[in-house]
Scaffold this motif. Structure first.
Motif, PDB file in Angstrom:
ATOM      1  N   THR A 172       1.227  -1.346   0.040  1.00  0.00           N
ATOM      2  CA  THR A 172       0.146  -0.183  -0.109  1.00  0.00           C
ATOM      3  C   THR A 172       0.718   1.752  -0.023  1.00  0.00           C
ATOM      4  OG1 THR A 172      -0.297  -0.057   2.576  1.00  0.00           O
ATOM      5  CG2 THR A 172      -2.257  -1.193   1.250  1.00  0.00           C
ATOM      6  N   LEU A 173       1.761   1.612   1.241  1.00  0.00           N
ATOM      7  CA  LEU A 173       2.187   2.541   1.263  1.00  0.00           C
ATOM      8  C   LEU A 173       3.375   3.218   0.010  1.00  0.00           C
ATOM      9  CD1 LEU A 173       2.900   3.540   5.680  1.00  0.00           C
ATOM     10  CD2 LEU A 173       1.522   4.134   3.965  1.00  0.00           C
ATOM     11  N   GLY A 174       3.726   1.874  -0.176  1.00  0.00           N
ATOM     12  CA  GLY A 174       4.640   1.530  -1.190  1.00  0.00           C
ATOM     13  C   GLY A 174       5.010   1.725  -2.586  1.00  0.00           C
ATOM     14  N   ALA A 175       3.302   1.013  -2.631  1.00  0.00           N
ATOM     15  CA  ALA A 175       2.805   0.840  -3.705  1.00  0.00           C
ATOM     16  C   ALA A 175       2.214   2.626  -4.613  1.00  0.00           C
ATOM     17  CB  ALA A 175       1.959  -0.199  -3.700  1.00  0.00           C
ATOM     18  N   HIS A 176       2.126   3.373  -3.501  1.00  0.00           N
ATOM     19  CA  HIS A 176       1.989   4.648  -4.123  1.00  0.00           C
ATOM     20  C   HIS A 176       3.194   5.711  -4.036  1.00  0.00           C
ATOM     21  CE1 HIS A 176      -0.364   8.480  -3.777  1.00  0.00           C
ATOM     22  NE2 HIS A 176       0.540   9.022  -3.450  1.00  0.00           N
ATOM     23  N   ASP A 177       3.883   5.176  -3.405  1.00  0.00           N
ATOM     24  CA  ASP A 177       5.508   5.658  -3.095  1.00  0.00           C
ATOM     25  C   ASP A 177       6.679   5.092  -2.891  1.00  0.00           C
ATOM     26  OD1 ASP A 177       7.864   7.149  -3.675  1.00  0.00           O
ATOM     27  OD2 ASP A 177       6.902   9.560  -3.385  1.00  0.00           O
ATOM     28  N   SER A 178       7.554   4.720  -3.173  1.00  0.00           N
ATOM     29  CA  SER A 178       8.421   2.991  -2.466  1.00  0.00           C
ATOM     30  C   SER A 178       9.115   4.191  -0.918  1.00  0.00           C
ATOM     31  CB  SER A 178       9.362   2.483  -3.814  1.00  0.00           C
ATOM     32  OG  SER A 178      10.039   3.651  -4.417  1.00  0.00           O
ATOM     33  N   GLN A 179       9.332   5.695  -1.888  1.00  0.00           N
ATOM     34  CA  GLN A 179      10.328   6.636  -0.938  1.00  0.00           C
ATOM     35  C   GLN A 179       9.530   6.729   0.521  1.00  0.00           C
ATOM     36  OE1 GLN A 179      11.300  10.449  -2.854  1.00  0.00           O
ATOM     37  NE2 GLN A 179      12.721   9.400  -3.969  1.00  0.00           N
ATOM     38  N   TRP A 180       8.531   6.234   0.490  1.00  0.00           N
ATOM     39  CA  TRP A 180       7.476   6.532   1.700  1.00  0.00           C
ATOM     40  C   TRP A 180       8.053   4.496   3.174  1.00  0.00           C
ATOM     41  CZ3 TRP A 180       1.521   8.194   0.857  1.00  0.00           C
ATOM     42  CH2 TRP A 180       1.881   9.555   0.298  1.00  0.00           C
ATOM     43  N   LEU A 181       8.811   4.093   2.343  1.00  0.00           N
ATOM     44  CA  LEU A 181       8.879   3.248   3.057  1.00  0.00           C
ATOM     45  C   LEU A 181      10.797   3.441   3.720  1.00  0.00           C
ATOM     46  CD1 LEU A 181       7.990   0.242   1.459  1.00  0.00           C
ATOM     47  CD2 LEU A 181       6.912   0.808   3.100  1.00  0.00           C
ATOM     48  N   GLU A 182      11.687   4.108   2.698  1.00  0.00           N
ATOM     49  CA  GLU A 182      12.938   4.163   3.812  1.00  0.00           C
ATOM     50  C   GLU A 182      12.456   4.773   4.935  1.00  0.00           C
ATOM     51  OE1 GLU A 182      14.155   6.627   0.889  1.00  0.00           O
ATOM     52  OE2 GLU A 182      13.887   5.419  -0.953  1.00  0.00           O
ATOM     53  N   GLY A 183      13.420   4.657   5.779  1.00  0.00           N
ATOM     54  CA  GLY A 183      13.029   4.850   7.651  1.00  0.00           C
ATOM     55  C   GLY A 183      12.106   4.681   8.027  1.00  0.00           C
ATOM     56  N   PHE A 184      11.113   3.870   7.459  1.00  0.00           N
ATOM     57  CA  PHE A 184       9.385   3.572   8.286  1.00  0.00           C
ATOM     58  C   PHE A 184       9.616   2.776   9.270  1.00  0.00           C
ATOM     59  CE2 PHE A 184       6.179  -0.099   9.087  1.00  0.00           C
ATOM     60  CZ  PHE A 184       5.254   0.755   8.535  1.00  0.00           C
ATOM     61  N   GLY A 185       9.005   3.491  10.472  1.00  0.00           N
ATOM     62  CA  GLY A 185       9.332   3.286  12.106  1.00  0.00           C
ATOM     63  C   GLY A 185      10.347   4.585  12.654  1.00  0.00           C
ATOM     64  N   GLU A 186      11.118   4.667  12.001  1.00  0.00           N
ATOM     65  CA  GLU A 186      12.596   5.594  12.787  1.00  0.00           C
ATOM     66  C   GLU A 186      12.142   6.196  13.385  1.00  0.00           C
ATOM     67  OE1 GLU A 186      15.534   6.322   9.688  1.00  0.00           O
ATOM     68  OE2 GLU A 186      15.759   3.914   9.491  1.00  0.00           O
ATOM     69  N   ASP A 187      10.661   7.096  13.800  1.00  0.00           N
ATOM     70  CA  ASP A 187      10.325   7.918  14.069  1.00  0.00           C
ATOM     71  C   ASP A 187       9.600   7.708  15.056  1.00  0.00           C
ATOM     72  OD1 ASP A 187       8.276   7.092  12.679  1.00  0.00           O
ATOM     73  OD2 ASP A 187       7.040   8.650  12.590  1.00  0.00           O
ATOM     74  N   PRO A 230      10.508   6.543  18.990  1.00  0.00           N
ATOM     75  CA  PRO A 230      10.927   6.702  20.041  1.00  0.00           C
ATOM     76  C   PRO A 230      12.031   5.494  20.060  1.00  0.00           C
ATOM     77  CG  PRO A 230       9.255   6.992  21.299  1.00  0.00           C
ATOM     78  CD  PRO A 230       8.249   6.712  20.057  1.00  0.00           C
ATOM     79  N   MET A 231      12.422   3.901  19.769  1.00  0.00           N
ATOM     80  CA  MET A 231      12.994   2.796  19.520  1.00  0.00           C
ATOM     81  C   MET A 231      13.540   2.568  17.985  1.00  0.00           C
ATOM     82  SD  MET A 231      11.079  -0.417  21.350  1.00  0.00           S
ATOM     83  CE  MET A 231      10.402  -0.303  22.754  1.00  0.00           C
ATOM     84  N   GLY A 232      12.661   4.175  17.292  1.00  0.00           N
ATOM     85  CA  GLY A 232      14.336   4.336  16.309  1.00  0.00           C
ATOM     86  C   GLY A 232      13.582   3.528  14.710  1.00  0.00           C
ATOM     87  N   ARG A 233      13.006   2.417  15.289  1.00  0.00           N
ATOM     88  CA  ARG A 233      12.545   1.358  14.130  1.00  0.00           C
ATOM     89  C   ARG A 233      10.986   0.925  14.206  1.00  0.00           C
ATOM     90  NH1 ARG A 233      11.684  -3.892  16.941  1.00  0.00           N
ATOM     91  NH2 ARG A 233      12.005  -3.848  18.770  1.00  0.00           N
ATOM     92  N   ALA A 234      11.155   0.228  12.902  1.00  0.00           N
ATOM     93  CA  ALA A 234       9.405  -0.353  13.061  1.00  0.00           C
ATOM     94  C   ALA A 234       9.651  -2.060  13.886  1.00  0.00           C
ATOM     95  CB  ALA A 234       9.001  -0.666  11.535  1.00  0.00           C
ATOM     96  N   GLY A 235       8.551  -2.005  14.261  1.00  0.00           N
ATOM     97  CA  GLY A 235       8.034  -3.568  15.349  1.00  0.00           C
ATOM     98  C   GLY A 235       8.205  -4.838  13.772  1.00  0.00           C
ATOM     99  N   GLN A 236       8.182  -5.811  14.353  1.00  0.00           N
ATOM    100  CA  GLN A 236       8.078  -7.038  13.499  1.00  0.00           C
ATOM    101  C   GLN A 236       6.656  -8.000  13.866  1.00  0.00           C
ATOM    102  OE1 GLN A 236       9.797  -7.770  11.569  1.00  0.00           O
ATOM    103  NE2 GLN A 236      10.868  -6.739  11.233  1.00  0.00           N
ATOM    104  N   PRO A 237       5.973  -8.264  13.478  1.00  0.00           N
ATOM    105  CA  PRO A 237       4.895  -8.764  13.608  1.00  0.00           C
ATOM    106  C   PRO A 237       4.906 -10.378  14.760  1.00  0.00           C
ATOM    107  CG  PRO A 237       4.752  -9.559  11.486  1.00  0.00           C
ATOM    108  CD  PRO A 237       6.392  -9.106  11.746  1.00  0.00           C
ATOM    109  N   SER A 238       5.965 -11.045  15.292  1.00  0.00           N
ATOM    110  CA  SER A 238       6.078 -11.630  16.933  1.00  0.00           C
ATOM    111  C   SER A 238       6.464 -11.081  17.835  1.00  0.00           C
ATOM    112  CB  SER A 238       7.901 -11.979  15.957  1.00  0.00           C
ATOM    113  OG  SER A 238       9.010 -11.329  16.154  1.00  0.00           O
ATOM    114  N   GLU A 239       6.519  -9.549  17.922  1.00  0.00           N
ATOM    115  CA  GLU A 239       6.535  -8.642  18.562  1.00  0.00           C
ATOM    116  C   GLU A 239       5.459  -8.455  19.113  1.00  0.00           C
ATOM    117  OE1 GLU A 239      10.909  -5.816  19.093  1.00  0.00           O
ATOM    118  OE2 GLU A 239       9.599  -5.746  16.668  1.00  0.00           O
ATOM    119  N   LEU A 240       4.653  -8.384  18.546  1.00  0.00           N
ATOM    120  CA  LEU A 240       2.239  -8.322  19.109  1.00  0.00           C
ATOM    121  C   LEU A 240       1.892  -9.642  18.859  1.00  0.00           C
ATOM    122  CD1 LEU A 240       3.518  -5.197  16.943  1.00  0.00           C
ATOM    123  CD2 LEU A 240       1.565  -5.828  16.066  1.00  0.00           C
TER     124      LEU A 240
END
Length: 221
Positions: free
Chosen positions: A164-179, A181-191
């Protein structure tokens, strides 16, 4: 365990393999959860094959980018609610007659219900509806000993993001989740452990609440 899926047969079969490798049964049901009749079929099929239902996890969802509300198609708005919100209503309605004291419903919401990203107005609206649905339904059934809670994940790497996000603009996936406090996106296994906790009797005094696995973002919700 029963898993309803849209069309991702390979992924569904892999999930079934993993479940059965742990010595548990897994029943797959293919179809569109935005359809009320299919939702009712899912519940009936689960009861018939597994003997009952103790936990319902509402996880169906989609998202599409729209940067201008005046250009957001009416059909996209309707479809967003049909998939993300209406499916939860249909499934909960059909499941409740089979639930009893100690059982639970867990609805998957999103951090976007609280932060409201400008490019996901329709998606965020559905997630806000899910939070309110969770609270009201909890108040309605908690006297029967049935708990209803929600999980509101932050940015998580799932196939939905590039599709979805990547299909609209691949640049939107660059740095995904880096904003976060932990500085990263999560993984499904963490949910996963969050859902397991809410489904278990360890969460026996928790209902009408939302858990926020989001990398440390404070949203006061």
């Amino acid at each position: 365990m029963a898993i309803a899926y849209l069309s991702e047969t390979e992924d569904a079969n892999e999930a079934k393999r993993l479940v059965e490798a742990e010595g548990r049964r897994c029943h797959l049901i293919e179809g569109d959860l935005s359809d009320a009749n299919f939702c009712r079929f899912c519940i009936d099929e689960t009861v018939d094959n597994l003997g009952g239902i103790n936990v319902l996890i509402n996880n169906a969802g989609t998202q599409w980018v729209s940067e201008d509300l005046t250009e957001l198609p009416d059909e996209q708005w309707r479809r967003m609610f049909e998939v993300n919100m209406h499916s939860q209503f249909y499934l909960a309605k059909a499941a409740l007659p089979h639930l009893s004291e100690g059982d639970s419903i867990i609805n998957n919401a999103s951090i976007n219900a609280y932060v409201g990203p400008e490019i996901l107005v329709d998606y965020s609206a559905t997630k806000g509806a899910i939070i309110s649905f969770t609270r009201s339904l909890s108040n309605q059934v908690v006297g029967r000993g049935i708990r209803v809670n929600a999980v509101a994940p932050g940015p998580v790497w799932t196939p939905l993001q590039p599709a979805t996000l990547g299909a609209h603009d691949s640049q939107w996936l660059e740095g995904f989740g880096e904003d976060t406090p932990m500085g990263r996106a999560g993984q499904p296994s963490e949910l996963g452990p969050v859902f397991v906790f809410l489904a278990s009797q360890d969460a026996s005094f928790i209902s009408g609440q939302t858990i926020h696995p989001n990398g440390g973002t404070i949203i006061n919700g």
